[in-house]
Design a protein around this motif. Structure first.
Motif, PDB file in Angstrom:
ATOM      1  N   ALA A  63     -22.503  68.913  56.487  1.00 46.60           N
ATOM      2  CA  ALA A  63     -22.972  69.094  56.432  1.00 46.60           C
ATOM      3  C   ALA A  63     -23.711  69.226  54.832  1.00 46.60           C
ATOM      4  CB  ALA A  63     -23.780  70.292  56.806  1.00 46.60           C
ATOM      5  N   PHE A  64     -24.313  67.353  54.675  1.00 48.13           N
ATOM      6  CA  PHE A  64     -24.710  67.530  54.050  1.00 48.13           C
ATOM      7  C   PHE A  64     -25.802  68.410  52.337  1.00 48.13           C
ATOM      8  CE2 PHE A  64     -22.492  63.776  52.349  1.00 48.13           C
ATOM      9  CZ  PHE A  64     -21.535  63.628  53.404  1.00 48.13           C
ATOM     10  N   TYR A  65     -25.451  69.488  52.433  1.00 46.20           N
ATOM     11  CA  TYR A  65     -26.799  70.224  51.468  1.00 46.20           C
ATOM     12  C   TYR A  65     -25.852  71.142  51.297  1.00 46.20           C
ATOM     13  CZ  TYR A  65     -29.443  69.201  55.780  1.00 46.20           C
ATOM     14  OH  TYR A  65     -29.456  68.696  57.560  1.00 46.20           O
ATOM     15  N   ASP A  66     -25.996  71.233  49.913  1.00 43.46           N
ATOM     16  CA  ASP A  66     -25.750  72.610  48.822  1.00 43.46           C
ATOM     17  C   ASP A  66     -26.784  73.883  48.872  1.00 43.46           C
ATOM     18  OD1 ASP A  66     -26.377  70.013  46.071  1.00 43.46           O
ATOM     19  OD2 ASP A  66     -27.619  70.852  47.937  1.00 43.46           O
ATOM     20  N   ASP A  67     -26.741  74.361  48.872  1.00 41.17           N
ATOM     21  CA  ASP A  67     -27.038  75.939  48.656  1.00 41.17           C
ATOM     22  C   ASP A  67     -26.251  76.713  49.153  1.00 41.17           C
ATOM     23  OD1 ASP A  67     -28.296  77.760  52.370  1.00 41.17           O
ATOM     24  OD2 ASP A  67     -26.175  76.286  51.294  1.00 41.17           O
ATOM     25  N   ASP A 107     -38.309  57.414  48.660  1.00 44.92           N
ATOM     26  CA  ASP A 107     -39.179  58.415  47.789  1.00 44.92           C
ATOM     27  C   ASP A 107     -38.013  59.460  46.954  1.00 44.92           C
ATOM     28  OD1 ASP A 107     -40.369  59.481  45.796  1.00 44.92           O
ATOM     29  OD2 ASP A 107     -41.879  60.605  47.178  1.00 44.92           O
ATOM     30  N   THR A 108     -37.603  58.981  46.232  1.00 47.90           N
ATOM     31  CA  THR A 108     -36.841  59.988  45.232  1.00 47.90           C
ATOM     32  C   THR A 108     -36.627  60.278  43.831  1.00 47.90           C
ATOM     33  OG1 THR A 108     -35.076  57.904  45.620  1.00 47.90           O
ATOM     34  CG2 THR A 108     -35.231  59.492  47.940  1.00 47.90           C
ATOM     35  N   THR A 109     -37.587  59.966  43.565  1.00 51.87           N
ATOM     36  CA  THR A 109     -38.067  60.848  42.522  1.00 51.87           C
ATOM     37  C   THR A 109     -37.376  62.086  41.789  1.00 51.87           C
ATOM     38  OG1 THR A 109     -40.255  60.842  42.908  1.00 51.87           O
ATOM     39  CG2 THR A 109     -40.436  59.259  41.901  1.00 51.87           C
ATOM     40  N   PRO A 110     -37.271  62.491  40.933  1.00 55.77           N
ATOM     41  CA  PRO A 110     -37.712  61.668  39.932  1.00 55.77           C
ATOM     42  C   PRO A 110     -36.271  61.303  39.218  1.00 55.77           C
ATOM     43  CG  PRO A 110     -36.282  64.070  39.356  1.00 55.77           C
ATOM     44  CD  PRO A 110     -36.561  63.421  41.251  1.00 55.77           C
ATOM     45  N   SER A 147     -25.349  56.672  39.796  1.00 51.78           N
ATOM     46  CA  SER A 147     -25.623  58.766  39.802  1.00 51.78           C
ATOM     47  C   SER A 147     -24.576  59.081  40.790  1.00 51.78           C
ATOM     48  CB  SER A 147     -26.490  59.331  39.151  1.00 51.78           C
ATOM     49  OG  SER A 147     -27.687  59.179  40.840  1.00 51.78           O
ATOM     50  N   ALA A 148     -23.963  60.360  40.842  1.00 54.90           N
ATOM     51  CA  ALA A 148     -23.424  60.351  41.503  1.00 54.90           C
ATOM     52  C   ALA A 148     -24.149  61.347  42.414  1.00 54.90           C
ATOM     53  CB  ALA A 148     -22.497  62.001  40.888  1.00 54.90           C
ATOM     54  N   ARG A 149     -24.924  60.766  43.017  1.00 54.16           N
ATOM     55  CA  ARG A 149     -25.455  60.939  44.447  1.00 54.16           C
ATOM     56  C   ARG A 149     -25.314  60.174  45.803  1.00 54.16           C
ATOM     57  NH1 ARG A 149     -31.817  60.356  43.033  1.00 54.16           N
ATOM     58  NH2 ARG A 149     -31.077  57.854  42.645  1.00 54.16           N
ATOM     59  N   VAL A 150     -24.987  60.493  46.930  1.00 53.73           N
ATOM     60  CA  VAL A 150     -25.309  59.908  47.901  1.00 53.73           C
ATOM     61  C   VAL A 150     -26.866  60.392  49.033  1.00 53.73           C
ATOM     62  CG1 VAL A 150     -24.281  60.628  50.412  1.00 53.73           C
ATOM     63  CG2 VAL A 150     -22.303  61.407  48.705  1.00 53.73           C
ATOM     64  N   MET A 151     -27.083  59.609  49.004  1.00 50.91           N
ATOM     65  CA  MET A 151     -28.319  59.323  49.515  1.00 50.91           C
ATOM     66  C   MET A 151     -27.706  59.558  51.015  1.00 50.91           C
ATOM     67  SD  MET A 151     -30.035  58.243  46.873  1.00 50.91           S
ATOM     68  CE  MET A 151     -31.607  58.376  47.608  1.00 50.91           C
ATOM     69  N   ALA A 152     -29.193  60.028  52.013  1.00 52.82           N
ATOM     70  CA  ALA A 152     -29.174  60.091  53.408  1.00 52.82           C
ATOM     71  C   ALA A 152     -30.012  59.358  54.019  1.00 52.82           C
ATOM     72  CB  ALA A 152     -28.653  61.564  53.708  1.00 52.82           C
ATOM     73  N   LEU A 153     -30.352  59.131  54.586  1.00 55.64           N
ATOM     74  CA  LEU A 153     -31.501  59.299  55.439  1.00 55.64           C
ATOM     75  C   LEU A 153     -31.520  59.802  57.105  1.00 55.64           C
ATOM     76  CD1 LEU A 153     -33.856  56.861  57.077  1.00 55.64           C
ATOM     77  CD2 LEU A 153     -32.645  55.400  58.112  1.00 55.64           C
ATOM     78  N   SER A 175     -36.710  60.023  57.436  1.00 56.70           N
ATOM     79  CA  SER A 175     -37.407  60.518  55.774  1.00 56.70           C
ATOM     80  C   SER A 175     -35.555  60.331  54.874  1.00 56.70           C
ATOM     81  CB  SER A 175     -37.419  62.128  56.175  1.00 56.70           C
ATOM     82  OG  SER A 175     -36.909  63.066  56.047  1.00 56.70           O
ATOM     83  N   VAL A 176     -35.980  60.486  53.335  1.00 53.35           N
ATOM     84  CA  VAL A 176     -34.369  59.462  52.881  1.00 53.35           C
ATOM     85  C   VAL A 176     -34.441  60.994  51.751  1.00 53.35           C
ATOM     86  CG1 VAL A 176     -33.421  58.506  51.597  1.00 53.35           C
ATOM     87  CG2 VAL A 176     -34.811  57.340  53.245  1.00 53.35           C
ATOM     88  N   SER A 177     -33.171  61.965  51.836  1.00 51.66           N
ATOM     89  CA  SER A 177     -32.915  62.822  50.783  1.00 51.66           C
ATOM     90  C   SER A 177     -31.454  62.274  50.037  1.00 51.66           C
ATOM     91  CB  SER A 177     -32.729  64.239  51.622  1.00 51.66           C
ATOM     92  OG  SER A 177     -31.953  64.015  52.800  1.00 51.66           O
ATOM     93  N   TRP A 178     -31.987  63.052  49.151  1.00 50.78           N
ATOM     94  CA  TRP A 178     -29.981  62.785  48.802  1.00 50.78           C
ATOM     95  C   TRP A 178     -29.766  63.554  47.915  1.00 50.78           C
ATOM     96  CZ3 TRP A 178     -30.579  64.593  43.749  1.00 50.78           C
ATOM     97  CH2 TRP A 178     -31.949  64.729  43.065  1.00 50.78           C
TER      98      TRP A 178
END
Lengths: 186, 283
Positions: free
Chosen positions: A182-186, B175-178, B204-210, B216-219
């Motif tokens: 699960a790609f979440y961190d908490d 929309d994944t500002t900031p 950046s060391a981000r994984v983007m996820a749809l 919706s897109v989060s990361w």
């Protein structure tokens, strides 16, 4: 005199309606009465359909002791809206052979119907729909609750559902270990 | 009921939990012991594991392999598929000029999609972007996701096409500002697992996820390592400096008689849910 005549006509209409029994009267746990189209009630609720077929409908108000007046009002409202809604044109018209959703998406008006409800009303309605065997309303309300849950952390879920965290730190850690995907961190 | 919390009966809670993506449902076991027990006992995908599904295209009989990543890449299932079509590569989503087709790699059956979204900027960059094919397990929907790459690999919006529902591509804003918006690391494939499509941010060391359901897109920060362990090696992608381990992943998959073939791999999630992906893809 004209006014009185109109009133008389209205009363007559009501009497005819009662005689034909186009509607059924439902009574909430707190004693309020609601009228709903018999056709819609029988089509949308397996429990009401059974009661209508079995003749256990009380003309003075069929007791539904498990359902409060707010929830029953929403149930009746849903039945009436459902009776008036025009089924949306088939979205799926293409010849693509991949399968389509097993769960039928709520229609626009159904979305709006549940969107305006408070948390209390929504949770009461889901139970009422379950009690009355209203499959479609159950789908729509469950769908709405699941939508509410998305994007929430376990902490936020506890808040919404007013649940107490009964885990120890170690127990929580154990479950977190299993959640690597699960790609979440908490 | 107000003030006492919502103690939905178990049966209703099960109905609601089953509408959630598997990963989220499993995560909600963290809520309390009752929820944990209900998820464990009443929703049937405890055994969910990620596997490698590999296609090896060769003359005279192509092959599909399913690997168990848990047991160190042991072969679990291997089958030849009688595909008559000649192809150098297996791609679920194929592009050629402005046409896009979705292909069932086993049968070779193809399905043409409406013309791809276009933008003068992408054409100027000669960067049509990447396509990913995703399946959402609870809604049963198949979606094709286009991740366009503009200048400096910036991704402002995705285009999504739902098979069997959409008649044209829909834009999903990102929309994944900031942090100055999202970008796309072209060296690494986008990948769809369990109702989500993931890609790596370029800078950046981000994984983007749809989310393939809500779109919706989060990361997520700090998941890069996990992504590379779990996904990068499997797809043979190479997010900067990871080439060697990606190659190692390939060696694991291929033995000598297969090494002439063209290999394509997918991460494959197996659950005990009645997923219709395999049956309808091969129908």
């Amino acid at each position: 005199m004209e006014v009185d005549k109109g009133k008389g006509e209205a009363e007559e209409t009501r009497k005819v309606a009662e005689a034909d029994r186009d509607t059924v009267t439902l009574k909430s746990s707190d004693g309020k009465l609601f009228e709903v189209s018999k056709e819609a009630a029988a089509r949308l609720s397996t429990v009401l359909a059974g009661m209508i077929a079995g003749g256990s409908i009380d003309d003075n108000g069929t007791d539904l002791k498990q359902i409060g007046s707010e929830a029953l009002e929403n149930v009746v409202d849903y039945c009436n809206k459902h009776a008036n809604s025009i089924p949306s044109a088939a979205l799926i018209s293409s010849s693509i052979s991949f399968n389509t959703a097993p769960f039928k998406e709520p229609e626009e008006w159904e979305r709006k119907f549940v969107d305006r409800l408070s948390h209390d009303a929504l949770f009461d309605l889901v139970e009422a729909a379950n009690f009355l065997g209203m499959e479609r309303l159950l789908d729509v309300t469950c769908h709405k609750i699941s939508e509410m849950m998305k994007g929430k952390s376990p902490d936020q879920i506890r808040e919404v559902f007013n649940i107490k965290n009964d885990y120890t730190k170690e127990e929580l850690e154990e479950i977190r270990q299993e959640l690597a995907w699960a790609f979440y961190d908490d | 009921m107000a003030g006492e919390g919502y103690s939905l009966p178990d049966d209703l809670l099960v109905l609601i939990l089953l509408l959630l993506p598997t990963s989220l449902r499993r995560r909600f076991r963290l809520v309390c012991k009752r929820w944990r027990d209900i998820v464990n006992e009443r929703t049937p995908e405890l055994q969910i594991t990620t596997k490698i599904l590999a296609f090896i295209s060769q003359h005279g009989g192509s092959r599909a392999l399913l690997f168990d990543t848990k047991s160190g890449g042991r072969r679990r299932l291997s089958w030849k598929y009688p595909c008559s079509h000649q192809r150098s590569n297996v791609a679920l989503v194929g592009t050629s000029f402005s046409t896009i087709t979705v292909t069932n790699p086993i049968t070779g059956e193809t399905q043409a999609l409406p013309p791809a979204p276009r933008s003068p900027e992408w054409e100027q960059m000669r960067a049509p972007g990447k396509y990913a094919f995703g399946y959402h397990p609870t809604t049963g929907r198949y979606k094709v996701v286009h991740i366009p790459c503009g200048r400096r690999q910036v991704v402002n919006a995705l285009q999504v096409f739902t098979l069997g529902v959409d008649t044209s591509w829909r834009a999903v804003p990102v929309d994944t500002t900031p942090d100055g918006g999202a970008t796309y690391n072209r060296l690494c494939d986008a990948i769809s697992v369990d109702g989500w499509t993931y890609w790596l941010d370029a800078f950046s060391a981000r994984v983007m996820a749809l989310d393939l359901d809500g779109e919706s897109v989060s990361w997520s920060w700090g998941m890069m390592r996990l992504y590379q362990h779990k996904v990068d090696d499997l797809t043979g992608g190479g997010g900067g400096g990871r080439r060697s381990s990606a190659a190692k992943g390939r060696e694991l998959l291929m033995n000598e008689d297969e090494s002439n073939g063209v290999l394509t791999t997918f991460a494959y999630v197996e659950t005990l849910e009645p997923i219709q992906a395999s049956s309808s893809l091969s129908s």
